[in-house]
Write a protein that holds these residues in place. Structure first.
Motif, PDB file in Angstrom:
ATOM      1  N   ALA A 100      33.772   8.736  91.820  1.00  0.00           N
ATOM      2  CA  ALA A 100      35.068   9.289  91.433  1.00  0.00           C
ATOM      3  C   ALA A 100      34.911  10.109  90.170  1.00  0.00           C
ATOM      4  CB  ALA A 100      36.069   8.155  91.217  1.00  0.00           C
ATOM      5  N   PRO A 101      35.838  11.033  89.935  1.00  0.00           N
ATOM      6  CA  PRO A 101      35.778  11.820  88.712  1.00  0.00           C
ATOM      7  C   PRO A 101      35.841  10.912  87.478  1.00  0.00           C
ATOM      8  CG  PRO A 101      37.425  12.703  90.203  1.00  0.00           C
ATOM      9  CD  PRO A 101      36.963  11.400  90.770  1.00  0.00           C
ATOM     10  N   GLN A 102      35.327  11.408  86.393  1.00  0.00           N
ATOM     11  CA  GLN A 102      35.318  10.643  85.156  1.00  0.00           C
ATOM     12  C   GLN A 102      36.731  10.173  84.807  1.00  0.00           C
ATOM     13  OE1 GLN A 102      33.576  12.740  81.900  1.00  0.00           O
ATOM     14  NE2 GLN A 102      33.637  11.006  80.534  1.00  0.00           N
ATOM     15  N   GLY A 103      36.844   8.908  84.478  1.00  0.00           N
ATOM     16  CA  GLY A 103      38.132   8.333  84.115  1.00  0.00           C
ATOM     17  C   GLY A 103      38.890   7.746  85.288  1.00  0.00           C
ATOM     18  N   ALA A 104      38.497   8.070  86.516  1.00  0.00           N
ATOM     19  CA  ALA A 104      39.180   7.507  87.681  1.00  0.00           C
ATOM     20  C   ALA A 104      38.559   6.156  88.027  1.00  0.00           C
ATOM     21  CB  ALA A 104      39.053   8.465  88.861  1.00  0.00           C
ATOM     22  N   ASN A 105      39.285   5.370  88.803  1.00  0.00           N
ATOM     23  CA  ASN A 105      38.701   4.115  89.246  1.00  0.00           C
ATOM     24  C   ASN A 105      38.325   4.220  90.717  1.00  0.00           C
ATOM     25  OD1 ASN A 105      40.884   3.243  90.977  1.00  0.00           O
ATOM     26  ND2 ASN A 105      42.048   2.829  89.119  1.00  0.00           N
ATOM     27  N   LEU A 106      37.650   3.220  91.227  1.00  0.00           N
ATOM     28  CA  LEU A 106      37.148   3.270  92.590  1.00  0.00           C
ATOM     29  C   LEU A 106      38.099   2.617  93.590  1.00  0.00           C
ATOM     30  CD1 LEU A 106      33.364   2.565  91.935  1.00  0.00           C
ATOM     31  CD2 LEU A 106      34.516   4.746  92.197  1.00  0.00           C
ATOM     32  N   THR A 107      39.321   2.342  93.191  1.00  0.00           N
ATOM     33  CA  THR A 107      40.280   1.766  94.124  1.00  0.00           C
ATOM     34  C   THR A 107      41.447   2.688  94.395  1.00  0.00           C
ATOM     35  OG1 THR A 107      41.464   0.624  92.347  1.00  0.00           O
ATOM     36  CG2 THR A 107      39.715  -0.588  93.457  1.00  0.00           C
ATOM     37  N   LYS A 108      41.505   3.825  93.717  1.00  0.00           N
ATOM     38  CA  LYS A 108      42.575   4.789  93.891  1.00  0.00           C
ATOM     39  C   LYS A 108      41.978   6.180  93.969  1.00  0.00           C
ATOM     40  CE  LYS A 108      47.159   4.410  92.120  1.00  0.00           C
ATOM     41  NZ  LYS A 108      48.051   4.275  91.018  1.00  0.00           N
ATOM     42  N   LEU A 109      42.459   6.975  94.923  1.00  0.00           N
ATOM     43  CA  LEU A 109      41.981   8.346  95.025  1.00  0.00           C
ATOM     44  C   LEU A 109      42.443   9.149  93.820  1.00  0.00           C
ATOM     45  CD1 LEU A 109      42.728   8.895  98.802  1.00  0.00           C
ATOM     46  CD2 LEU A 109      40.467   8.898  97.757  1.00  0.00           C
ATOM     47  N   ALA A 110      41.624  10.129  93.421  1.00  0.00           N
ATOM     48  CA  ALA A 110      41.973  10.992  92.287  1.00  0.00           C
ATOM     49  C   ALA A 110      43.267  11.744  92.591  1.00  0.00           C
ATOM     50  CB  ALA A 110      40.841  11.979  92.016  1.00  0.00           C
TER      51      ALA A 110
END
Length: 183
Positions: A57-67
């Protein structure tokens, strides 16, 4: 002299005809099938039912929600059930295994690379797919680059369409496969 002029006119006519091709050749598929695959994206709460997960995921995003917005930068892997009809509860005939990458900043588009691994009384073997998926279009074509078993060295085009979706948790794709090269 008259024969030379006739021959010259004939060659000019043939050259002119080849410069303006007629209708495009229509290809007939040597094999055709329709399958469905069902993708349940892990959202942090559905681990028991999830068949895909965000792995980058993009920096700052988490892996449970789409950017945000177009999901640019998300990479998801999946191991989805494949069915012969559009029911999620139908008996699977195989698995769709691969990844999709959201690769465009200004529209909802993904790049797909995946394999149908089929192991049923209907089909045995694999079918390999690759291509861009402009998700907002009603139908999209991606390449069938090969296969094994019943689909040994088959190539063709798969027309995919989003058959159903529930927010950003579930979607079902209808995959109509036309093989133009069968061995």
């Amino acid at each position: 002299m008259g024969a030379n002029i006739s021959l010259l006119v004939l060659f000019m006519f043939l050259a002119l005809c080849s410069a303006f091709p007629g209708k495009r050749r229509q290809y007939t598929p040597c094999k055709h099938t329709v399958l469905y695959f069902h993708d349940v994206i892990y959202n942090g709460e559905n681990a028991a039912n999830a068949t895909s997960a965000i792995v980058a995921a993009p920096q700052g995003a988490n892996l449970t929600k789409l950017a945000n917005q177009f999901h640019f930068g998300n990479i998801a892997v999946f191991d989805d059930p494949i069915t012969l009809d559009n029911s999620f509860h139908s008996k699977p005939v195989g698995r769709a295994q691969g990844f999709y990458i959201y690769d465009t900043k200004n529209t909802l588009t993904a790049w797909l690379g995946f394999t149908f691994v089929l192991n049923s009384t209907y089909h045995q073997g694999t079918i390999i797919f690759a291509g861009a998926d402009p998700i907002l279009k009603k139908t999209r074509d991606i390449s069938v680059t090969g296969g094994t078993g019943d689909f040994f060295m088959h190539r063709g085009i798969a027309t995919i369409s989003t058959d159903a979706y529930e927010g950003e948790v579930y979607f079902r794709l209808r995959v109509e496969i036309n093989f133009y090269e069968c061995w």
